[in-house]
Design an enzyme around this catalytic site. Structure first.
Site, short mmCIF file in Angstrom:
data_model
loop_
_atom_site.label_atom_id
_atom_site.label_comp_id
_atom_site.label_asym_id
_atom_site.label_seq_id
_atom_site.Cartn_x
_atom_site.Cartn_y
_atom_site.Cartn_z
N ARG A 290 -20.77 2.18 -17.69
CA ARG A 290 -20.23 1.52 -16.44
C ARG A 290 -21.50 1.73 -15.44
O ARG A 290 -21.65 0.61 -14.77
CB ARG A 290 -19.11 2.66 -15.75
CG ARG A 290 -18.57 2.07 -14.57
CD ARG A 290 -17.67 2.91 -13.90
NE ARG A 290 -17.11 2.48 -12.68
CZ ARG A 290 -16.14 1.44 -12.61
NH1 ARG A 290 -15.45 0.98 -13.72
NH2 ARG A 290 -15.54 1.23 -11.16
N HIS B 222 -23.01 -1.79 -13.52
CA HIS B 222 -23.07 -1.74 -11.93
C HIS B 222 -24.43 -1.75 -11.49
O HIS B 222 -24.55 -2.32 -10.37
CB HIS B 222 -22.49 -0.34 -11.43
CG HIS B 222 -20.80 -0.05 -11.13
ND1 HIS B 222 -20.08 0.42 -10.18
CD2 HIS B 222 -19.85 -0.76 -12.12
CE1 HIS B 222 -18.88 0.31 -10.60
NE2 HIS B 222 -18.78 -0.57 -11.68
N ASN C 116 -19.18 2.61 -6.53
CA ASN C 116 -20.09 3.65 -7.39
C ASN C 116 -19.70 5.02 -6.89
O ASN C 116 -19.81 5.95 -7.68
CB ASN C 116 -21.54 3.50 -6.90
CG ASN C 116 -21.93 2.18 -7.56
OD1 ASN C 116 -21.35 1.40 -8.21
ND2 ASN C 116 -23.17 1.47 -6.85
N HIS D 183 -13.54 -1.11 -21.10
CA HIS D 183 -12.51 -0.37 -20.63
C HIS D 183 -11.70 0.22 -21.69
O HIS D 183 -10.78 0.79 -21.87
CB HIS D 183 -11.49 -1.17 -19.60
CG HIS D 183 -12.03 -1.15 -18.47
ND1 HIS D 183 -11.49 -2.03 -17.40
CD2 HIS D 183 -13.29 -0.81 -17.99
CE1 HIS D 183 -12.19 -2.10 -16.45
NE2 HIS D 183 -13.17 -1.21 -16.45
#
Length: 320
Positions: free
Chosen positions: A64, A68, A96, A195
């Site tokens: 992740r 990001h 975040n 995911h």
């Protein structure tokens, strides 16, 4: 997994040629550190193996973090910069602050890399390798990571707040936000398969389990047991109800059963343009693995323009 991995590596080799340029310090290359820091990949993998063994969820967290980072001004390690009295970074941006973690893992790996080859390997490249190893160590595919990224001298909290899709995003929004980064709807649907790993806070999926109609009632009731309509915002639930610590295609099977945890997840299988692809990934794990790897290579090629001032940071949390 062996045959899947072989297919993935062959498929990714072609993609790597297409996305081998554009880094602020020059073109990306699979051989960038071969002479300057030949042990970097083994150091990163060892660090990730230790982190994932201690906490499997950390694999999802590092993956992740990479996503990001890349979606905000390219894969430049801007997400790793700490706030100071005179500088506001991205760590405390809305997407975040409560969902990205594992900075200490990257810092520990960076320390080991610096001990082996000082002032040579960027934090951005370490994060790219760590994300690849996180996936592979948890049962997913591997791919050849293009290297040669450099680290940003600045960050943008405003871009972090606006460039990242949220858990309530519609399919149209998802397609647009990924297209803005040069990623196709197929790339978006494959990358969403990340995911299959990790957990999410109650506050990010509460609206889904109480308000959405396209949700399996038993699944909604299960999640409501630990995510009340008020309070308990930080309570965690697995994103993939079947195998949250294994990188596989179960995420797509969840969607086909209306068991996507986020509204944005279920948008991929809700009578829209991605339904056919979700069914394909649900029935063909090798196809998903290959497409995910190719999409990760494409996303990893999102780097700042060549004119952007960059460096190789000695510490990932601050500029030199």
């Amino acid at each position: 997994m062996g045959s899947v991995v072989r297919c993935v590596l062959v498929a990714v080799a072609a993609v790597a040629v297409l996305f081998a340029g554009g880094a602020a310090g020059g073109p990306l290359s699979t051989k960038f550190y071969d002479s300057r820091c030949p042990n970097v990949q083994s150091i990163v993998r060892a660090g990730m193996a230790q982190a994932v063994a201690a906490e499997p969820r950390m694999g999802a967290s590092i993956l992740r973090m990479f996503f990001h980072d890349c979606f905000v001004n390219g894969c430049d390690a801007s997400i790793l910069l700490d706030d100071t009295a005179n500088f506001t970074g991205e760590k405390n941006a809305g997407p975040n602050a409560n969902s990205v973690r594992g900075y200490e893992v990257i810092d520990a790996i960076k320390t080991q890399v610096e001990a082996s080859c000082n002032a040579t390997v960027s934090c951005a490249d370490i994060l790219a390798l760590a994300a690849r190893d996180a996936v592979n160590l948890l049962g997913g595919p591997t791919w050849t990571v293009q290297l040669g990224r450099r680290d940003a001298l600045t960050a943008s909290q405003s871009a972090a707040n606006s460039n990242l899709p949220g858990p309530g995003s519609s399919l149209a929004t998802l397609i647009t936000m990924f297209a803005n980064k040069g990623l196709s709807p197929r790339d978006m649907t494959a990358l969403s398969g990340a995911h299959t790993l990790g957990q999410a806070r109650c506050v990010t999926f509460r609206g889904r389990i109480y308000n959405d109609s396209n949700i399996d009632s038993a699944f909604a009731a299960l999640r409501q047991q630990t995510c009340p309509q008020s309070g308990g915002d930080a309570t965690l639930a697995p994103i993939d109800v079947q195998t949250p610590d294994k990188f596989d295609n179960a995420y797509y099977l969840d969607l086909m059963q209306k068991q996507g945890l986020f509204h944005s997840d279920q948008e991929l299988f809700n009578g829209g343009s991605q339904d056919v692809l979700v069914r394909k990934y649900g029935g063909n794990p090798a196809m998903f693995a290959a497409d995910f790897a190719k999409a990760m290579v494409k996303m990893g090629a999102l780097v700042p323009p060549a004119s952007t001032p960059t460096e190789v940071r000695l510490s990932c949390g601050k500029i030199n």
